[in-house]
Enzyme design. Structure first.
Site, PDB file in Angstrom:
ATOM      1  N   TYR A 195       8.646   6.223  17.191  1.00 34.89           N
ATOM      2  CA  TYR A 195       8.773   6.326  15.722  1.00 34.89           C
ATOM      3  C   TYR A 195       9.988   7.180  15.347  1.00 34.89           C
ATOM      4  O   TYR A 195      10.783   6.811  14.474  1.00 34.89           O
ATOM      5  CB  TYR A 195       7.480   6.940  15.181  1.00 34.89           C
ATOM      6  N   ARG A 247       0.854  -1.201   0.000  1.00 33.61           N
ATOM      7  CA  ARG A 247       0.000   0.000   0.000  1.00 33.61           C
ATOM      8  C   ARG A 247       0.881   1.238   0.000  1.00 33.61           C
ATOM      9  O   ARG A 247       2.091   1.156   0.155  1.00 33.61           O
ATOM     10  CB  ARG A 247      -0.850   0.042   1.281  1.00 33.61           C
TER      11      ARG A 247
HETATM   12  P1  NAP Z   1       1.120   2.436   5.056  1.00 33.99           P
HETATM   13  O1  NAP Z   1       0.196   3.008   4.050  1.00 33.99           O
HETATM   14  O2  NAP Z   1       0.654   2.199   6.440  1.00 33.99           O
HETATM   15  O3  NAP Z   1       1.729   1.054   4.458  1.00 33.99           O
HETATM   16  C1  NAP Z   1       2.654   0.335   5.194  1.00 33.99           C
HETATM   17  C2  NAP Z   1       3.094  -0.901   4.450  1.00 33.99           C
HETATM   18  O4  NAP Z   1       4.077  -1.573   5.259  1.00 33.99           O
HETATM   19  C3  NAP Z   1       1.974  -1.890   4.231  1.00 33.99           C
HETATM   20  O5  NAP Z   1       2.175  -2.568   2.991  1.00 33.99           O
HETATM   21  C4  NAP Z   1       2.148  -2.874   5.395  1.00 33.99           C
HETATM   22  O6  NAP Z   1       1.663  -4.188   5.124  1.00 33.99           O
HETATM   23  C5  NAP Z   1       3.650  -2.909   5.513  1.00 33.99           C
HETATM   24  N1  NAP Z   1       4.100  -3.299   6.848  1.00 33.99           N
HETATM   25  C6  NAP Z   1       3.869  -2.669   8.030  1.00 33.99           C
HETATM   26  N2  NAP Z   1       4.443  -3.346   9.033  1.00 33.99           N
HETATM   27  C7  NAP Z   1       5.050  -4.426   8.476  1.00 33.99           C
HETATM   28  C8  NAP Z   1       5.807  -5.506   8.986  1.00 33.99           C
HETATM   29  N3  NAP Z   1       6.074  -5.635  10.302  1.00 33.99           N
HETATM   30  N4  NAP Z   1       6.280  -6.441   8.122  1.00 33.99           N
HETATM   31  C9  NAP Z   1       6.021  -6.341   6.796  1.00 33.99           C
HETATM   32  N5  NAP Z   1       5.330  -5.334   6.252  1.00 33.99           N
HETATM   33  C10 NAP Z   1       4.834  -4.393   7.080  1.00 33.99           C
HETATM   34  O7  NAP Z   1       2.430   3.350   5.216  1.00 33.99           O
HETATM   35  P2  NAP Z   1       3.037   4.503   4.268  1.00 33.99           P
HETATM   36  O8  NAP Z   1       2.453   5.791   4.684  1.00 33.99           O
HETATM   37  O9  NAP Z   1       2.981   4.077   2.852  1.00 33.99           O
HETATM   38  O10 NAP Z   1       4.539   4.511   4.794  1.00 33.99           O
HETATM   39  C11 NAP Z   1       5.582   3.795   4.141  1.00 33.99           C
HETATM   40  C12 NAP Z   1       6.907   4.163   4.789  1.00 33.99           C
HETATM   41  O11 NAP Z   1       7.112   5.576   4.690  1.00 33.99           O
HETATM   42  C13 NAP Z   1       6.959   3.836   6.285  1.00 33.99           C
HETATM   43  O12 NAP Z   1       8.258   3.409   6.619  1.00 33.99           O
HETATM   44  C14 NAP Z   1       6.672   5.167   6.939  1.00 33.99           C
HETATM   45  O13 NAP Z   1       7.206   5.250   8.229  1.00 33.99           O
HETATM   46  C15 NAP Z   1       7.354   6.106   5.970  1.00 33.99           C
HETATM   47  N6  NAP Z   1       6.840   7.475   6.035  1.00 33.99           N
HETATM   48  C16 NAP Z   1       5.550   7.752   5.752  1.00 33.99           C
HETATM   49  C17 NAP Z   1       5.103   9.068   5.823  1.00 33.99           C
HETATM   50  C18 NAP Z   1       3.691   9.444   5.510  1.00 33.99           C
HETATM   51  O14 NAP Z   1       3.365  10.625   5.685  1.00 33.99           O
HETATM   52  N7  NAP Z   1       2.846   8.558   5.054  1.00 33.99           N
HETATM   53  C19 NAP Z   1       5.984  10.074   6.188  1.00 33.99           C
HETATM   54  C20 NAP Z   1       7.296   9.753   6.473  1.00 33.99           C
HETATM   55  C21 NAP Z   1       7.728   8.447   6.387  1.00 33.99           C
HETATM   56  P3  NAP Z   1       0.049  -4.495   5.082  1.00 33.99           P
HETATM   57  O15 NAP Z   1      -0.454  -3.770   3.867  1.00 33.99           O
HETATM   58  O16 NAP Z   1      -0.049  -5.953   4.957  1.00 33.99           O
HETATM   59  O17 NAP Z   1      -0.503  -3.944   6.349  1.00 33.99           O
END
Ligand code: NAP
Length: 246
Positions: A153, A13
């Site tokens: 975090y 995702r």
């Molecule tokens: P998200 O929409 O919550 O998606 C997270 C993804 O990681 C999902 O595919 C989830 O799997 C997978 N995941 C979570 N925990 C896991 C685990 N223990 N083992 C394997 N897979 C796991 O998150 P996102 O917003 O796209 O964020 C992606 C990355 O960017 C993260 O590292 C986050 O900290 C970083 N980030 C995000 C933002 C933001 O504003 N969104 C900002 C800064 C950094 P499932 O689909 O099966 O649940």
């Protein structure tokens, strides 16, 4: 990137999906890992295949060494050795520190930091043998600035930056680069739950004046994963609309 083997953790995702699609558009074969959402992962796989690339999906917790070992074996059998690793799987368990439970701290560190360690260790030998590799770790602006309610975090994301620099130094002579990307606030399910007043408050700190798009993070990841970025290593590139100007 034609024919390269890429692994994007948490590619089911959000930002990981956009990265998987972008790498596929650039010609890479893409493996994605995810934790539990089968439907989302299948959807990503469809999008990657539509972009013209092979795609395999692997379910498993990046914080588990057994699961990561199985992931590496699976990717190896499907595509061969991983050449591009994007450590993107991440999670949050927000709480103010006085109330933060040990389990909340440990879960976030386990997924974000230990997961990055396990997956990087899992691909490094193959990259050293090939004398080529790209590691891109998805950190966060919160790892640079800190954030009230996110000590776990922020610690994990700042830890990823130190980890990235150390790995970069260890393997710089082997044609392998390791860099971090620090996204600002990007609209995904991770941030979707934030109350409107918190979103407004965050927007006030973004000079560009809007949230980022997953595709905008993927652009920078694709650059770092390509041949053109061979002389960029150990860096943290903020993609945050100017929130944390370094
Ligand atoms: P998200 O929409 O919550 O998606 C997270 C993804 O990681 C999902 O595919 C989830 O799997 C997978 N995941 C979570 N925990 C896991 C685990 N223990 N083992 C394997 N897979 C796991 O998150 P996102 O917003 O796209 O964020 C992606 C990355 O960017 C993260 O590292 C986050 O900290 C970083 N980030 C995000 C933002 C933001 O504003 N969104 C900002 C800064 C950094 P499932 O689909 O099966 O649940």
């Amino acid at each position: 990137m034609e024919g390269r083997v890429a692994l994007v953790t948490g590619g089911g995702r959000g930002i990981g999906r956009a990265i998987a699609v972008k790498l596929a558009e650039e010609g890479a074969k893409v493996a994605i890992s995810y934790r539990s959402n089968d439907a989302a992962a299948e959807e990503t796989a469809e999008l990657v295949r539509k972009a013209g690339a092979g795609c395999e999906i692997f379910k498993g917790d990046v914080a588990s060494s057994e699961a990561v070992e199985a992931l590496m074996t699976g990717v190896g059998e499907a595509f061969g050795s991983v050449e591009i690793l994007v450590n993107n799987a991440g999670t949050t368990r927000d709480n103010i520190l006085m109330r933060m439970k040990e389990a909340e701290f440990e879960e976030v560190l386990a997924t974000n930091l230990k997961g990055t360690y396990l997956c990087t260790r899992g691909v490094l030998r193959g990259m050293v043998r090939a004398r080529w590799g790209r590691i891109v770790n998805i950190s966060s602006v919160v790892g640079l600035l800190g954030n009230a309610g996110q000590a776990n975090y922020a610690a994990s994301k700042a830890g990823m930056i130190g980890f990235t620099k150390s790995v970069a130094r260890e393997v710089a002579g082997r044609g392998i680069t390791a860099n971090a990307v620090a996204p600002g606030y990007v609209e995904t399910e991770l941030t979707g739950g934030l109350p409107e007043n918190v979103k407004e408050q965050i927007l006030g700190q973004v000079p560009v004046g809007r949230f980022g798009e997953p595709e905008e993070i993927a652009e920078v990841v694709a650059f770092l994963a390509g041949d053109g970025a061979a002389y960029v290593t150990g860096q943290t590139i903020a993609v945050d609309g100017g929130m944390a100007m370094q």
